[in-house]
Design an enzyme around this catalytic site. Structure first.
Site, PDB file in Angstrom:
ATOM      1  CD  GLU A   1      -4.019  -9.955   0.029  1.00 59.11           C
ATOM      2  OE1 GLU A   1      -3.806 -10.535  -1.048  1.00 59.11           O
ATOM      3  OE2 GLU A   1      -4.271 -10.556   1.096  1.00 59.11           O
TER       4      GLU A   1
ATOM      5  CE  LYS B   1       0.081  -0.367  -1.522  1.00 61.32           C
ATOM      6  NZ  LYS B   1      -0.712   0.652  -2.236  1.00 61.32           N
TER       7      LYS B   1
ATOM      8  CG  ASP C   1      -7.659   3.623  -5.485  1.00 63.10           C
ATOM      9  OD1 ASP C   1      -8.789   3.463  -5.978  1.00 63.10           O
ATOM     10  OD2 ASP C   1      -7.111   2.792  -4.749  1.00 63.10           O
TER      11      ASP C   1
END
Length: 463
Positions: free
Chosen positions: A69, A90, A183
């Site tokens: 998560e 996802k 990211d």
């Protein structure tokens, strides 16, 4: 803005495994920021997604269990009903699911990402919207190990550089297609093993494109991503960019070489440190000196000013290659004659010697195990060259990337080629060298080097 990182270990160390929490807890785990706001979850029923009983997603994926998560959604292990193949699925968080503009952008970017194929990128294979759970994307399921394990020590410089090179290649690939990852962090990288003949090589795979970046709906980009990897301009509110990905790549290199994050504290303290504080020296955190070329590479990527960083992932890769070559040359030591423990076929030896093409058998460290007379003449040595290191000759200095090509041929089990042009003055044409590196399956793991020398064609432009 997000949870704090006050529970991080002293010095911002990374590598500690995330705590497993009971299903249904919404609290982030210890070290959650360092681990990228990600937690391992167990005990979830295979048919439960977001508290709802879901048997299939998109009419073709059965949910087998939850894998993890993050701030942008939940990741499940899913099985394609017709193919029987496992994937990572996802499910986008409700915040994005309720934002029409964000959902539309997610679908657009997922479509673009699904067309990308690169050996260092985990592919997006499908995406869509499910009537019950909303937007989702399907990625290949990577079976491997995390880049940084529990209680990880600093990596060797060579291994860290190898991973950095692979991730830089992946970023260059997506940047050229207009995609910003947004990211990049250790937790988004998995290591897999790829077999090539009798050899196995570690492949770094970049996960999660950050495709579900949050949008406030008013045209301004919200601050998102892992605070420890966030570029100063991003911490100040600027949108994701190539330069921000380069900064994160620098943080990644820092983490691998020191087993510590550059800055620690609360989220606000971390973000302000990215903007105002100098990065602690690598040697200070690592406990030993780092090769100057490698340290310079990392610190340049970590420049506060985006204009002072590498202009692209390809430029980062080029400087990394030069640093790796310097590292290879610096680690070579002159050696004495190498005893040959096995006999070679006399016929092959005679053909090898009579060949007008310069040829040699090199060890992985560049020691000349066997060479013909043409090779000795090429490097300008009249006596026997066996036992010398090729780094002691002019050849390695004339050919950029020589050491890297030698290692690449050995590690991959595949031949590779390098070219170089040698200028001899205004009254003589330049020489063009073509080098072939071919691994051999003989004792000693030698690499066969062939060098073709010819006058350069003046009509051919330099590459």
């Amino acid at each position: 803005m997000g949870p704090t990182a006050q529970n991080l270990p002293e010095g911002g160390a990374v590598g500690k495994a995330a705590t497993v929490e009971p299903t249904g807890s919404s609290e982030l785990t210890l070290n959650s920021i360092a681990r990228g706001n990600f937690r391992q979850v167990v005990g979830t029923a295979w048919s439960t997604v977001g508290g709802m009983e879901v048997r299939t997603v998109g009419g073709r994926y059965a949910i087998d269990g939850r894998l993890g998560e993050g701030t942008n959604g939940q990741v499940y292990r899913a099985r394609h009903l017709q193919l029987g193949k496992a994937f990572a699925l996802k499910v986008i968080s409700p915040t994005i699911a309720l934002d029409g503009a964000a959902r539309a952008r997610f679908n657009e970017e997922a479509k673009l990402a699904s067309a990308i194929s690169h050996p260092n990128i985990v592919s997006v294979v499908d995406f869509g919207e499910d009537a019950q759970i909303g937007a989702y994307m399907v990625m290949e399921l990577v079976e491997g190990e995390p880049l940084i394990n529990e209680q990880a020590a600093p990596m060797s410089v060579r291994r860290a550089c190898d991973v950095l090179g692979q991730i830089a290649d992946a970023l260059d690939h997506i940047h050229r297609r207009g995609i910003i990852h947004g990211d990049v962090k250790a937790e988004n990288i998995m290591l897999t093993a790829e077999a090539t003949g009798a050899r196995r090589r570690r492949i770094a795979r970049l996960l999660d494109f950050g495709l579900a970046r949050l949008s406030s709906g008013d045209g301004e980009e919200q601050l998102n991503g892992s605070p420890h990897y966030l570029a100063p301009e991003r911490a100040a509110g600027a949108p994701p960019s190539v330069a921000a990905d380069i900064y994160a790549l620098g943080v990644l290199g820092y983490v691998m070489l020191t087993a510590a994050l550059p800055f620690d504290g609360s989220v606000v303290e971390i973000l302000m440190a990215h903007i105002n504080r100098d990065v602690p020296g690598l040697a200070q955190r690592r406990g030993e000196a780092v090769e100057p070329a490698v340290e310079q590479l990392i610190l340049r990527a970590l420049s506060k000013d985006p204009a002072k960083r590498h202009g692209s992932a390809a430029a980062f890769r080029a400087e990394l290659n030069a640093a790796m070559d310097a590292l290879e040359q610096g680690q070579r030591q002159p050696s004495g004659p190498i005893p040959v423990a096995h006999r070679r076929d006399p016929t092959l030896v005679a053909a090898f010697e009579r060949s007008r093409v310069a040829q040699a058998l090199l060890s992985l460290d560049g020691d000349i195990v066997f060479a013909n007379k043409s090779f000795a003449r090429l490097v300008g040595i009249e006596s026997r060259v066996e036992g010398l290191n090729v780094g002691q000759t002019t050849l390695a200095n004339m050919v950029p990337g020589f050491a890297r090509a030698l290692r690449a041929a050995h590690d991959s089990g595949q031949p590779c080629e390098r070219r170089a042009r040698v200028f001899r003055g205004s009254d003589a044409p330049a020489l063009e060298l073509t080098l072939w590196f071919a691994p051999l399956g003989v004792p000693g793991l030698e690499v066969h080097l062939l060098v073709r020398v010819e006058d350069a064609d003046p009509r051919r432009r330099d590459e």
